[in-house]
Design a protein around this motif. Sequence first.
Motif, PDB file in Angstrom:
ATOM      1  N   ASP A 113       0.717  -1.164  -0.009  1.00 41.97           N
ATOM      2  CA  ASP A 113       0.010   0.013  -0.061  1.00 41.97           C
ATOM      3  C   ASP A 113       0.865   1.208   0.220  1.00 41.97           C
ATOM      4  OD1 ASP A 113      -2.542  -1.244  -0.284  1.00 41.97           O
ATOM      5  OD2 ASP A 113      -2.470  -1.610   1.983  1.00 41.97           O
ATOM      6  N   GLY A 114       2.196   1.269   0.101  1.00 43.74           N
ATOM      7  CA  GLY A 114       2.775   2.540   0.095  1.00 43.74           C
ATOM      8  C   GLY A 114       3.089   3.000   1.295  1.00 43.74           C
ATOM      9  N   SER A 115       2.727   2.194   2.501  1.00 43.92           N
ATOM     10  CA  SER A 115       2.574   3.086   3.777  1.00 43.92           C
ATOM     11  C   SER A 115       4.103   3.244   4.556  1.00 43.92           C
ATOM     12  CB  SER A 115       1.775   2.021   4.627  1.00 43.92           C
ATOM     13  OG  SER A 115       2.383   0.780   5.106  1.00 43.92           O
ATOM     14  N   LEU A 116       5.317   2.667   3.942  1.00 45.19           N
ATOM     15  CA  LEU A 116       6.238   2.598   4.633  1.00 45.19           C
ATOM     16  C   LEU A 116       7.457   3.833   4.184  1.00 45.19           C
ATOM     17  CD1 LEU A 116       7.138  -1.170   4.757  1.00 45.19           C
ATOM     18  CD2 LEU A 116       6.008   0.179   6.562  1.00 45.19           C
ATOM     19  N   ARG A 117       8.263   4.234   5.051  1.00 47.51           N
ATOM     20  CA  ARG A 117       9.421   4.880   4.826  1.00 47.51           C
ATOM     21  C   ARG A 117      10.704   4.018   4.580  1.00 47.51           C
ATOM     22  NH1 ARG A 117      10.488   9.553   8.862  1.00 47.51           N
ATOM     23  NH2 ARG A 117      11.979  10.134   6.986  1.00 47.51           N
ATOM     24  N   VAL A 118      11.416   4.378   3.427  1.00 48.02           N
ATOM     25  CA  VAL A 118      12.590   3.562   3.532  1.00 48.02           C
ATOM     26  C   VAL A 118      13.833   4.612   3.953  1.00 48.02           C
ATOM     27  CG1 VAL A 118      14.402   2.614   1.754  1.00 48.02           C
ATOM     28  CG2 VAL A 118      12.081   2.381   1.377  1.00 48.02           C
ATOM     29  N   ARG A 119      14.688   4.101   4.968  1.00 48.95           N
ATOM     30  CA  ARG A 119      15.383   4.877   5.641  1.00 48.95           C
ATOM     31  C   ARG A 119      17.020   4.197   5.513  1.00 48.95           C
ATOM     32  NH1 ARG A 119      12.951   7.050  10.227  1.00 48.95           N
ATOM     33  NH2 ARG A 119      14.889   8.408  10.070  1.00 48.95           N
ATOM     34  N   PHE A 120      17.643   5.093   5.353  1.00 50.86           N
ATOM     35  CA  PHE A 120      19.352   4.803   5.148  1.00 50.86           C
ATOM     36  C   PHE A 120      20.075   4.940   6.591  1.00 50.86           C
ATOM     37  CE2 PHE A 120      23.841   5.711   4.074  1.00 50.86           C
ATOM     38  CZ  PHE A 120      24.096   4.370   3.510  1.00 50.86           C
ATOM     39  N   ILE A 121      21.044   4.009   6.863  1.00 50.84           N
ATOM     40  CA  ILE A 121      21.628   3.964   8.272  1.00 50.84           C
ATOM     41  C   ILE A 121      21.990   5.280   8.973  1.00 50.84           C
ATOM     42  CG2 ILE A 121      23.741   3.187   7.353  1.00 50.84           C
ATOM     43  CD1 ILE A 121      22.127   1.989  10.530  1.00 50.84           C
ATOM     44  N   LEU A 122      22.480   5.978   7.860  1.00 49.21           N
ATOM     45  CA  LEU A 122      23.076   7.345   8.448  1.00 49.21           C
ATOM     46  C   LEU A 122      21.823   8.336   8.996  1.00 49.21           C
ATOM     47  CD1 LEU A 122      25.711   8.519   5.809  1.00 49.21           C
ATOM     48  CD2 LEU A 122      26.091   7.745   8.150  1.00 49.21           C
ATOM     49  N   ASP A 123      20.857   8.228   8.263  1.00 45.19           N
ATOM     50  CA  ASP A 123      19.627   8.880   8.540  1.00 45.19           C
ATOM     51  C   ASP A 123      19.283   8.463  10.029  1.00 45.19           C
ATOM     52  OD1 ASP A 123      17.104  10.330   8.765  1.00 45.19           O
ATOM     53  OD2 ASP A 123      16.088   9.214   7.172  1.00 45.19           O
ATOM     54  N   VAL A 124      19.062   7.168  10.219  1.00 45.25           N
ATOM     55  CA  VAL A 124      18.540   6.686  11.300  1.00 45.25           C
ATOM     56  C   VAL A 124      19.568   7.176  12.606  1.00 45.25           C
ATOM     57  CG1 VAL A 124      18.155   4.513  12.689  1.00 45.25           C
ATOM     58  CG2 VAL A 124      17.189   4.794  10.450  1.00 45.25           C
ATOM     59  N   LEU A 125      20.691   6.913  12.555  1.00 43.26           N
ATOM     60  CA  LEU A 125      21.849   7.270  13.449  1.00 43.26           C
ATOM     61  C   LEU A 125      21.848   8.718  13.892  1.00 43.26           C
ATOM     62  CD1 LEU A 125      24.949   5.160  12.025  1.00 43.26           C
ATOM     63  CD2 LEU A 125      23.452   4.665  14.359  1.00 43.26           C
ATOM     64  N   VAL A 126      21.693   9.601  12.793  1.00 40.23           N
ATOM     65  CA  VAL A 126      21.705  10.887  13.138  1.00 40.23           C
ATOM     66  C   VAL A 126      20.400  11.525  13.673  1.00 40.23           C
ATOM     67  CG1 VAL A 126      22.002  13.497  12.159  1.00 40.23           C
ATOM     68  CG2 VAL A 126      23.579  11.435  11.793  1.00 40.23           C
ATOM     69  N   ASN A 127      19.193  11.148  12.884  1.00 43.58           N
ATOM     70  CA  ASN A 127      17.912  11.809  13.303  1.00 43.58           C
ATOM     71  C   ASN A 127      17.089  10.779  14.370  1.00 43.58           C
ATOM     72  OD1 ASN A 127      18.201  13.849  11.417  1.00 43.58           O
ATOM     73  ND2 ASN A 127      18.090  12.693   9.915  1.00 43.58           N
ATOM     74  N   ASP A 128      17.195   9.610  14.367  1.00 39.25           N
ATOM     75  CA  ASP A 128      16.520   9.100  15.342  1.00 39.25           C
ATOM     76  C   ASP A 128      17.101   8.791  16.584  1.00 39.25           C
ATOM     77  OD1 ASP A 128      14.821   9.154  13.100  1.00 39.25           O
ATOM     78  OD2 ASP A 128      14.552   6.799  13.078  1.00 39.25           O
ATOM     79  N   VAL A 129      18.609   8.186  16.461  1.00 38.08           N
ATOM     80  CA  VAL A 129      19.278   7.787  17.770  1.00 38.08           C
ATOM     81  C   VAL A 129      19.709   9.194  18.070  1.00 38.08           C
ATOM     82  CG1 VAL A 129      21.257   6.695  18.598  1.00 38.08           C
ATOM     83  CG2 VAL A 129      19.716   5.700  16.889  1.00 38.08           C
ATOM     84  N   GLY A 130      20.293   9.855  17.504  1.00 40.34           N
ATOM     85  CA  GLY A 130      20.872  11.320  17.718  1.00 40.34           C
ATOM     86  C   GLY A 130      22.543  11.008  17.968  1.00 40.34           C
ATOM     87  N   VAL A 131      23.163  12.238  17.943  1.00 45.08           N
ATOM     88  CA  VAL A 131      24.625  12.178  18.117  1.00 45.08           C
ATOM     89  C   VAL A 131      24.952  12.114  19.634  1.00 45.08           C
ATOM     90  CG1 VAL A 131      25.397  13.033  15.909  1.00 45.08           C
ATOM     91  CG2 VAL A 131      24.956  14.665  17.894  1.00 45.08           C
ATOM     92  N   ASP A 132      24.039  12.579  20.364  1.00 37.69           N
ATOM     93  CA  ASP A 132      24.216  12.773  21.792  1.00 37.69           C
ATOM     94  C   ASP A 132      24.302  11.200  22.434  1.00 37.69           C
ATOM     95  OD1 ASP A 132      24.732  15.491  22.027  1.00 37.69           O
ATOM     96  OD2 ASP A 132      22.533  15.769  22.451  1.00 37.69           O
ATOM     97  N   LYS A 133      23.260  10.550  21.873  1.00 37.54           N
ATOM     98  CA  LYS A 133      23.439   9.068  22.539  1.00 37.54           C
ATOM     99  C   LYS A 133      24.364   8.379  21.831  1.00 37.54           C
ATOM    100  CE  LYS A 133      19.997   5.240  23.064  1.00 37.54           C
ATOM    101  NZ  LYS A 133      18.572   4.697  22.804  1.00 37.54           N
ATOM    102  N   ILE A 134      24.938   8.648  20.552  1.00 36.68           N
ATOM    103  CA  ILE A 134      25.796   7.802  20.279  1.00 36.68           C
ATOM    104  C   ILE A 134      27.328   8.273  20.921  1.00 36.68           C
ATOM    105  CG2 ILE A 134      27.581   7.600  18.203  1.00 36.68           C
ATOM    106  CD1 ILE A 134      25.089   8.028  16.422  1.00 36.68           C
TER     107      ILE A 134
END
Length: 289
Positions: A113-134
């Motif tokens: 149905d096209g309901s998902l997003r396709v994410r790259f690892i850099l995107d997830v690391l920077v925007n979801d996890v965040g550099v502070d948590k890293i």
Amino acid sequence: MKYSFYPGCASEGNAIAYYKTTKAVAEKLGIELKEIEDWNCCGATVTSSVIGEFAAQVLAARNLALAEKQQLDVLATCSSCYAILGLANKKFADSKYKEKANIALKEDGLQYDGSLRVRFILDVLVNDVGVDKIAAAVKKPLNGLKVAGYVGCQSVKALRGEYDDPEYPTALDNIITALGGQPVAFENSNKCCTGSLALTAPEITITAVHPILDGAAKAGADIVVTPCPLCQMNLDAYQARANKQFQANYTLPVLFLSQLMALAMGMDKKQACLEYCIVSPYQKLANWA
């Protein structure tokens, strides 16, 4: 944080170090990767010129249909896979295309149905996890290590503007900084390594990787780090031939970003899969490996 994990074919071959260390680092950061069951090649190596553009897109969309059952956005670690899956995903915004593609997917008992997003690892690391948590997960800061971050083309340019500036990307350098390393700016950092052209025209790849390695070496980099399997392979595997052809003496280890993160998070050289590097990384990384 949970994602449908699409490892891609390279994870079973030249990028097995990337696969293993990504899973290890993800666990440290609290990222749950649920590998897509029965995933297939995204089509990056089965070009549309061979099987046709529509067939290639549906081949990629089959993975999205499988992931949609899990109702989790797709995380890709290979930049080619990210580009192929991401572009196929965007096609489903067109209702006529979606209807036609789902007729093909129905042959395999699937629909998307096209309901998902396709994410790259850099995107997830920077925007979801965040550099502070890293940074908080770092056990052995990479103090004094000069790192040339090579993003490659497809991770930022195939789906332009998805998470980083395609011409002046910063995500990779921000992660290197969070690990305690020193990102170095270098000439030709945005130059293409030729990707899979190395398989059929290695002489062109050697000519392409030479200025990238030259830029990194002249900038004083100790190592090169990339999130792309093809970039890693080309810069690592063809370094000796570039040295021979251009009378150079590059000794730059080329690691996946996840390998460097593993070291900074306190994993040993085996856990960081350093044995898979062609250019030996042990001298340059002696303080951490």
